[in-house]
Motif scaffolding. Structure first.
Motif, PDB file in Angstrom:
ATOM      1  N   LEU A 103      -4.444   4.939  -6.471  1.00 49.90           N
ATOM      2  CA  LEU A 103      -3.929   3.995  -5.488  1.00 49.90           C
ATOM      3  C   LEU A 103      -4.926   3.812  -4.348  1.00 49.90           C
ATOM      4  O   LEU A 103      -5.214   2.672  -3.943  1.00 49.90           O
ATOM      5  CB  LEU A 103      -2.587   4.483  -4.943  1.00 49.90           C
ATOM      6  N   ALA A 104      -5.448   4.914  -3.816  1.00 51.00           N
ATOM      7  CA  ALA A 104      -6.389   4.840  -2.697  1.00 51.00           C
ATOM      8  C   ALA A 104      -7.628   4.030  -3.076  1.00 51.00           C
ATOM      9  O   ALA A 104      -8.120   3.210  -2.287  1.00 51.00           O
ATOM     10  CB  ALA A 104      -6.782   6.248  -2.260  1.00 51.00           C
ATOM     11  N   GLY A 158      -3.630  10.859   0.032  1.00 56.10           N
ATOM     12  CA  GLY A 158      -2.577   9.920  -0.328  1.00 56.10           C
ATOM     13  C   GLY A 158      -3.150   8.551  -0.651  1.00 56.10           C
ATOM     14  O   GLY A 158      -4.111   8.425  -1.415  1.00 56.10           O
ATOM     15  N   ASN A 159      -2.603   7.520  -0.021  1.00 52.82           N
ATOM     16  CA  ASN A 159      -3.059   6.155  -0.294  1.00 52.82           C
ATOM     17  C   ASN A 159      -4.347   5.796   0.436  1.00 52.82           C
ATOM     18  O   ASN A 159      -4.824   4.665   0.334  1.00 52.82           O
ATOM     19  CB  ASN A 159      -1.962   5.138   0.032  1.00 52.82           C
ATOM     20  N   GLY A 160      -4.904   6.735   1.187  1.00 50.72           N
ATOM     21  CA  GLY A 160      -6.211   6.544   1.818  1.00 50.72           C
ATOM     22  C   GLY A 160      -6.212   5.751   3.099  1.00 50.72           C
ATOM     23  O   GLY A 160      -7.288   5.402   3.622  1.00 50.72           O
ATOM     24  N   MET A 161      -5.052   5.480   3.683  1.00 40.63           N
ATOM     25  CA  MET A 161      -4.994   4.581   4.823  1.00 40.63           C
ATOM     26  C   MET A 161      -5.671   5.137   6.072  1.00 40.63           C
ATOM     27  O   MET A 161      -6.220   4.373   6.875  1.00 40.63           O
ATOM     28  CB  MET A 161      -3.540   4.215   5.125  1.00 40.63           C
ATOM     29  N   LEU A 162      -5.666   6.456   6.262  1.00 41.50           N
ATOM     30  CA  LEU A 162      -6.372   7.027   7.418  1.00 41.50           C
ATOM     31  C   LEU A 162      -7.869   6.766   7.296  1.00 41.50           C
ATOM     32  O   LEU A 162      -8.532   6.371   8.264  1.00 41.50           O
ATOM     33  CB  LEU A 162      -6.089   8.530   7.527  1.00 41.50           C
ATOM     34  N   VAL A 220       0.817  -1.227   0.000  1.00 35.96           N
ATOM     35  CA  VAL A 220       0.000   0.000   0.000  1.00 35.96           C
ATOM     36  C   VAL A 220       0.844   1.267   0.000  1.00 35.96           C
ATOM     37  O   VAL A 220       0.332   2.361  -0.222  1.00 35.96           O
ATOM     38  CB  VAL A 220      -0.972   0.026   1.193  1.00 35.96           C
ATOM     39  N   GLY A 221       2.141   1.157   0.283  1.00 34.44           N
ATOM     40  CA  GLY A 221       2.999   2.331   0.278  1.00 34.44           C
ATOM     41  C   GLY A 221       3.213   2.909   1.669  1.00 34.44           C
ATOM     42  O   GLY A 221       2.780   2.343   2.675  1.00 34.44           O
ATOM     43  N   ILE A 230     -15.450   3.660   0.299  1.00 35.49           N
ATOM     44  CA  ILE A 230     -14.887   4.992   0.539  1.00 35.49           C
ATOM     45  C   ILE A 230     -14.804   5.707  -0.804  1.00 35.49           C
ATOM     46  O   ILE A 230     -14.359   5.126  -1.791  1.00 35.49           O
ATOM     47  CB  ILE A 230     -13.480   4.905   1.171  1.00 35.49           C
ATOM     48  N   LYS A 231     -15.210   6.953  -0.827  1.00 38.59           N
ATOM     49  CA  LYS A 231     -15.150   7.728  -2.070  1.00 38.59           C
ATOM     50  C   LYS A 231     -13.828   8.495  -2.131  1.00 38.59           C
ATOM     51  O   LYS A 231     -13.353   9.014  -1.120  1.00 38.59           O
ATOM     52  CB  LYS A 231     -16.330   8.689  -2.158  1.00 38.59           C
ATOM     53  N   PHE A 232     -13.268   8.585  -3.325  1.00 38.43           N
ATOM     54  CA  PHE A 232     -12.036   9.347  -3.542  1.00 38.43           C
ATOM     55  C   PHE A 232     -12.196  10.210  -4.791  1.00 38.43           C
ATOM     56  O   PHE A 232     -12.796   9.777  -5.765  1.00 38.43           O
ATOM     57  CB  PHE A 232     -10.839   8.407  -3.706  1.00 38.43           C
TER      58      PHE A 232
END
Length: 224
Positions: free
Chosen positions: A101-102, A73-77, A38-39, A113-115
């Motif tokens: 990526l996210a 970023g990669n959406g991890m939060l 995931v980075g 989750i929307k990005f």
């Protein structure tokens, strides 16, 4: 209490440029496709966990509240928040590679989750088409803006106005920084926000003085 003196500027860095982040997330996107990696998780997993823990344990934020992560970023939060039961999540980033990526990471974990690809500095008066949120998150984005080689102070002011316009009247702005102290951040944001809570972060001692490498603050929108 914040000082009335203007804080000094940070030295400029490539971390303040879109080119750096586009290149970084293109690499991480390729790594995810090849290896499922995931980075990098900026400021470490503990920093995100502290934010999620606080959001889950207070009575001013509910699991259905609208939440936006600026510079996701990669959406991890947001992924950690989704795993804790938060439902109304949006991540935005000005790097299209980061958003790709996210989306892939969230899809791989079957999370809704929307990005969106968006630079909120483009229209600070009406960011994200005028949408507002109960919670605005920032874990490192304000730092990156502050490192911009192109007029960082002006960009910070535009960003602060954008956050003010994104946040609902009784909303919370949760900001994590490794470049600015609590006093400096209070000064930067004092026009529109008041400090509501300081989230605990790891401390270090050097030369008989105690300090912190990361600052996490919760601001509330001023009512007048």
């Amino acid at each position: 209490m914040a000082s009335n003196e203007e804080p000094s500027e940070l030295p400029t860095s490539e971390l303040g440029t879109k080119e750096f982040w586009d290149s970084s997330y293109e690499l991480e996107l390729n790594n995810f496709d090849d290896h499922g990696d995931v980075g990098e998780i900026w400021f470490g997993e503990d920093s995100a966990t502290r934010i999620v823990r606080w959001m889950s344990s207070n009575d001013i934020i509910s699991s259905t509240d609208s939440i936006v992560d600026l510079g996701c970023g990669n959406g991890m939060l947001l992924i950690e928040l989704a795993e804790e039961g938060f439902e109304n999540l949006l991540g935005v980033d000005y790097s299209e590679a980061a958003v790709k990526l996210a989306k892939k990471v969230a899809t791989a974990q079957n999370l809704d989750i929307k990005f969106e690809t968006c630079d909120i500095l483009d229209d600070a008066a009406k960011p994200l088409n005028g949408r507002q949120f109960k919670v605005v998150l920032d874990k490192g984005t304000y730092d990156a803006i502050s490192l911009s080689p192109e007029n960082a102070p002006e960009k910070r002011n535009i960003y602060i106005e954008a956050v003010h316009n994104l946040l609902e009247a009784q909303g919370s702005f949760i900001l994590t920084s490794c470049n600015w102290t609590q006093v400096e951040l209070e000064l930067h944001f004092q026009k529109y926000f008041k400090l509501f809570r300081v989230l605990p972060t790891p401390k270090f001692q050097f030369g008989g003085k105690t300090g912190s490498t990361v600052t996490s603050l919760v601001f509330r929108k001023k009512t007048s």
